[in-house]
Design a protein around this motif. Structure first.
Motif, short mmCIF file in Angstrom:
data_model
loop_
_atom_site.label_atom_id
_atom_site.label_comp_id
_atom_site.label_asym_id
_atom_site.label_seq_id
_atom_site.Cartn_x
_atom_site.Cartn_y
_atom_site.Cartn_z
N VAL A 142 0.84 -1.20 0.00
CA VAL A 142 0.00 0.00 0.00
C VAL A 142 0.88 1.26 0.00
O VAL A 142 0.64 2.20 -0.75
CB VAL A 142 -0.98 -0.01 1.20
CG1 VAL A 142 -1.68 1.33 1.35
CG2 VAL A 142 -2.00 -1.13 1.05
N GLY A 143 1.93 1.25 0.82
CA GLY A 143 2.84 2.40 0.87
C GLY A 143 3.55 2.62 -0.46
O GLY A 143 3.71 3.76 -0.90
N TRP A 146 1.05 4.05 -2.92
CA TRP A 146 0.83 5.45 -2.55
C TRP A 146 1.98 6.31 -3.05
O TRP A 146 1.76 7.38 -3.62
CB TRP A 146 0.68 5.55 -1.03
CG TRP A 146 0.68 6.96 -0.54
CD1 TRP A 146 -0.36 7.85 -0.55
CD2 TRP A 146 1.80 7.66 0.01
NE1 TRP A 146 0.04 9.05 -0.03
CE2 TRP A 146 1.37 8.96 0.32
CE3 TRP A 146 3.12 7.31 0.27
CZ2 TRP A 146 2.21 9.92 0.87
CZ3 TRP A 146 3.95 8.26 0.82
CH2 TRP A 146 3.50 9.55 1.12
N LEU A 147 3.22 5.86 -2.86
CA LEU A 147 4.40 6.63 -3.27
C LEU A 147 4.43 6.82 -4.79
O LEU A 147 4.70 7.92 -5.28
CB LEU A 147 5.68 5.96 -2.80
CG LEU A 147 6.97 6.69 -3.13
CD1 LEU A 147 7.01 8.07 -2.46
CD2 LEU A 147 8.17 5.86 -2.71
N ASN A 149 1.91 6.95 -6.81
CA ASN A 149 0.88 7.93 -7.18
C ASN A 149 1.20 9.33 -6.66
O ASN A 149 0.88 10.31 -7.32
CB ASN A 149 -0.49 7.45 -6.70
CG ASN A 149 -1.02 6.37 -7.61
OD1 ASN A 149 -1.48 6.65 -8.71
ND2 ASN A 149 -0.91 5.13 -7.18
N LEU A 150 1.87 9.42 -5.52
CA LEU A 150 2.30 10.73 -5.02
C LEU A 150 3.32 11.35 -5.97
O LEU A 150 3.21 12.53 -6.32
CB LEU A 150 2.90 10.58 -3.62
CG LEU A 150 3.49 11.88 -3.03
CD1 LEU A 150 2.39 12.89 -2.77
CD2 LEU A 150 4.26 11.57 -1.75
#
Length: 195
Positions: A142-143, A146-147, A149-150
């Motif tokens: 998940v992290g 997220w990274l 997409n960030l």
């Protein structure tokens, strides 16, 4: 990893990336132009897709080091998986820049790339040792997504990705040169920082 290989890796990635950007800029300006809208930080139409030069320069330097300095690097199998995943993410990104992709296929490809990288981690590598192994890996997944997409979001803001990635990769490079990271991770950090 020797200091001379470190310096050459950094400088080679910087030179290759700069050359690729100069070469690609007219093509990107013609085919991958981001037009300003209410959510963008651009005031004028801006070429997008420069990340392909960064990924290409990093990949060229790392592959050359794998070929010519294999004795100074650790696990090349893991390094190859990481590079393949990064190239896959770059191709998804450039495709999305040229012709927007639907969210679901893009997310599935991002999950596959991040999962492949996590699969290369040593079994004893944990973020939170007090939780079960499978949950720790799920948190990493998940992290990682997220990274990805960030970074994709930040890339639309002028110079923001550079302002975030250069200090992080410079710090990782320094840690690697101090012997706190494996040589292959140090090489990637140096090449990415240079690019």
């Amino acid at each position: 990893m020797t200091l001379s290989l470190s310096v050459v890796s950094f400088l080679a990635a910087a030179a290759i990336c700069a050359g690729l950007l100069l070469w690609l800029r007219p093509w990107l300006a013609r085919y991958a132009l981001a037009r300003p809208n209410a959510r963008s930080s651009h005031k004028v139409p801006t070429p997008q897709g420069g990340g392909i030069a960064v990924v290409a320069a990093t990949t060229i330097v790392v592959v050359a080091a794998e070929i010519f300095f294999a004795n100074q690097l650790g696990d090349q199998w893991r390094l190859s998986i990481v590079l393949a995943s990064a190239i896959g993410l770059a191709l998804v990104g450039v495709t999305d820049d040229l012709r927007p992709l639907d969210a679901i296929p893009r997310l599935v490809l991002q999950i596959a790339a991040v999962a492949a990288i996590i699969a290369t981690f040593p079994a004893d590598m944990r973020i939170v040792p007090s939780i079960p192994w499978w949950l720790d890996r799920a948190v990493m997944l998940v992290g990682g997504i997220w990274l990805v997409n960030l970074v994709n979001f930040m890339d639309g803001i002028d110079w923001m990705t550079v302002a975030e990635i250069v200090p992080a990769t410079a710090a990782l490079s320094l840690f690697g040169l101090m012997g706190l990271l494996p040589p292959e991770a140090t090489l990637v950090a140096l090449a990415l920082c240079g690019a």
